[in-house]
Design a protein around this motif. Sequence first.
Motif, PDB file in Angstrom:
ATOM      1  N   ASP A  23       0.849  -1.260   0.273  1.00  0.00           N
ATOM      2  CA  ASP A  23      -0.077   0.269  -0.241  1.00  0.00           C
ATOM      3  C   ASP A  23       0.899   0.923  -0.263  1.00  0.00           C
ATOM      4  O   ASP A  23       1.665   1.937   1.173  1.00  0.00           O
ATOM      5  CB  ASP A  23      -0.834   0.173   1.088  1.00  0.00           C
ATOM      6  N   ASN A  24       1.250   2.134  -0.652  1.00  0.00           N
ATOM      7  CA  ASN A  24       0.826   3.157  -0.800  1.00  0.00           C
ATOM      8  C   ASN A  24       0.376   4.360   0.008  1.00  0.00           C
ATOM      9  O   ASN A  24      -0.273   4.660   0.691  1.00  0.00           O
ATOM     10  CB  ASN A  24       0.943   4.228  -2.043  1.00  0.00           C
ATOM     11  N   PRO A  25       1.440   4.371   1.298  1.00  0.00           N
ATOM     12  CA  PRO A  25       1.271   4.995   2.386  1.00  0.00           C
ATOM     13  C   PRO A  25       1.062   6.755   2.137  1.00  0.00           C
ATOM     14  O   PRO A  25       1.044   7.177   0.856  1.00  0.00           O
ATOM     15  CB  PRO A  25       2.498   5.566   3.427  1.00  0.00           C
ATOM     16  N   GLY A  26       0.050   6.749   3.468  1.00  0.00           N
ATOM     17  CA  GLY A  26      -0.421   8.035   2.802  1.00  0.00           C
ATOM     18  C   GLY A  26      -2.197   8.613   2.008  1.00  0.00           C
ATOM     19  O   GLY A  26      -2.444   9.836   1.970  1.00  0.00           O
ATOM     20  N   ILE A  27      -2.532   7.567   1.361  1.00  0.00           N
ATOM     21  CA  ILE A  27      -2.978   7.833   0.869  1.00  0.00           C
ATOM     22  C   ILE A  27      -4.792   7.669   1.902  1.00  0.00           C
ATOM     23  O   ILE A  27      -4.788   6.709   2.060  1.00  0.00           O
ATOM     24  CB  ILE A  27      -3.231   6.771  -0.467  1.00  0.00           C
ATOM     25  N   PRO A  28      -5.279   8.895   1.444  1.00  0.00           N
ATOM     26  CA  PRO A  28      -6.558   9.400   2.537  1.00  0.00           C
ATOM     27  C   PRO A  28      -7.649   7.687   2.801  1.00  0.00           C
ATOM     28  O   PRO A  28      -7.802   7.145   3.791  1.00  0.00           O
ATOM     29  CB  PRO A  28      -7.368  10.457   2.363  1.00  0.00           C
ATOM     30  N   SER A  29      -8.117   7.544   1.615  1.00  0.00           N
ATOM     31  CA  SER A  29      -9.055   6.954   1.275  1.00  0.00           C
ATOM     32  C   SER A  29      -8.543   5.222   1.752  1.00  0.00           C
ATOM     33  O   SER A  29      -9.240   4.152   2.746  1.00  0.00           O
ATOM     34  CB  SER A  29      -9.309   6.611  -0.295  1.00  0.00           C
ATOM     35  N   VAL A  30      -7.507   5.302   1.667  1.00  0.00           N
ATOM     36  CA  VAL A  30      -6.445   3.534   2.153  1.00  0.00           C
ATOM     37  C   VAL A  30      -6.358   3.850   3.315  1.00  0.00           C
ATOM     38  O   VAL A  30      -6.835   2.831   4.177  1.00  0.00           O
ATOM     39  CB  VAL A  30      -5.387   3.121   0.319  1.00  0.00           C
TER      40      VAL A  30
END
Length: 608
Positions: free
Chosen positions: A157-164
């Motif tokens: 997971d790419n860190p920092g993506i709000p939805s993720v």
Amino acid sequence: MLYPIMNRSRSLIDLGGVWQFQLGDETEPEDLWSGSQEMDLIAVPASYNDQKDDPAYRNHYGWAYYERTVVLPALLCGSNGQRQVLRFDAVTHVAKVYINGKLIMTHKGGFLPFEVEITDLIPEDGHLTIGVAVDNRISHSTLPIGNEGNIAFFGSDNPGIPSVEAAKLWRKKQNLPNFDFFNFAGINRPVRIYSTPASYIRDITLVPSIEGDTGVLNYEILTDGMDSDAPVTLKIIDAESNCKAEATGRKGELRIPQVHLWQPYPGTPYLYKAEVHYGEDCYTEEFGFRTVEVKGTQFLINGEPFYFKGFSKHEDSFFRGRGLDLCLDVKDINLLHWIHANSFRTSHYPYAEEIYRLCDREGIVIIDETPAVGIGAGESCDPYKTFPIREHHEQVLRDLIARDKNHPCIVMWSMGNEPDTEHFPESAYDYWHSLYEFTHSLDPQNRPVTFVCCQNNYEKDIVTRTMDVVCLNRYYGWYNLSGDLEAASYAWNLELDFWEKIGKPVMMTEYGADTLAGLHNCAPEMWSEEFQVELYKMYSKAFDGRDFFIGEQAWNFADYATLQGCMRADGNRKGIFTRDRRPKLIAHYFRDRWEHIPNFHYKNKNNS
Ligand code: BDP
């Protein structure tokens, strides 16, 4: 701890078969528990995950319940002067054991045996309902380590993506292993009831050594029970059933002239029997005369420099998961012989006792590893200060060596796999070096001790170089410098120059490339069978040029199951064999290479 056997003084009942089963949740089981009408069927021993095509089984998180009722023969019930012991060879990871609905013991750790005396719990009518609650959850306080805080193993997971980030908080709780093998759980190894006389042999410790052509055996026998005055006797029987020496007493030394050594195959793995009698009890333990020692950059077995050829393995198969499968064990040993391998590492946990017994007989050398895999959490958190694992790790080492100490096939202990040694080098040193000393203090045979070093910054790492043998897992050409074997070879040789200066024996415990069986390519590209061959050839060339290099164990013996992920295609495909044990192209390469590498004196010709 003695392996359960049947003989003139001991009976043995195998409780393998079809049990009843039910998935639970995170709720801690009560101290009183008995099964319901609605339980499923499950085979024991085996992991439960793949026994039903249901994601609820495969991805289960929390407790699961097993139950079986048996009726014991009358001769095992009541006051017959016998002790009855219920033994579990491995329940992964935490077990609560119930007899006739009442909790009688709890055990933590998924890969080592535990037992409890049940003599007084068996009713006159012999009816025994055995219940086992099993917890498969992994965390910072278990071995192997599970990630906390919703971090996936491969960090996909790419860190920092709000939805993720929001989805991670919302999603169902699940096991997030910080390791790359499927978290198979359940009653993975046999469950047995064995009996002993009321006064019995509790443990046998054998320390063989060699003086010229005489075998010297130091022994110690622990007994328990009321009958403390009964004499303890010990006989050493050779493979032709001749008694070669005998003694009386719990502790002592025996000498055997013209001793036969235990030698790795194709040498003769000669085994003697130690036959112990105490009162009405007797127990026979097999052992071999072989020595192990690290000297300079050599690893000596019976005084001669040994070269490891083989694999790191897994306990893993279709349907059974991590469940004991003797047919597969025999098949694997035969494949090891076919490919001219002489060794393997029990990556990444202690295996079932049966495989060590086979390897004693078949002359396969083992590096025995604990389940301490995944100790690391990136740059921001010192695992050695924050993971509450030290006490458990020590307990695992104690239990591992108590179980395995007499096996001639075991030549080295691995305290763990790929911990972080780069980001917190001093903490890593304090943790692993003190554990190294602790491990040495536990082993009556004082075998070499190591742990397996991760592909991180080896210059910052100050602890790997203090191990008896430097064991390296390296993925140049795969995870690093992917596909560019020339650059990989350059980097790998630079690293070898570094290790050469350290002055220790160095070996490979993992290296390899994911390879889809049947995928071919004239120009070798990643994932093809040709690329796997080219990668291994590149490494072999480097090994052969270095005298201090004492062995090669490829990753992995066979393809195996992992957590699903964007870097895994139906599991890890770095096998030399497929999961159903068919050879990939690379197997033929190794078969040819290893046929021409002798067990002894392959290296260090100048300083032997
Ligand atoms: C190493 C691990 C091993 C993995 C292997 C891989 O020790 O358990 O499965 O990498 O990625 O880091 O194949």
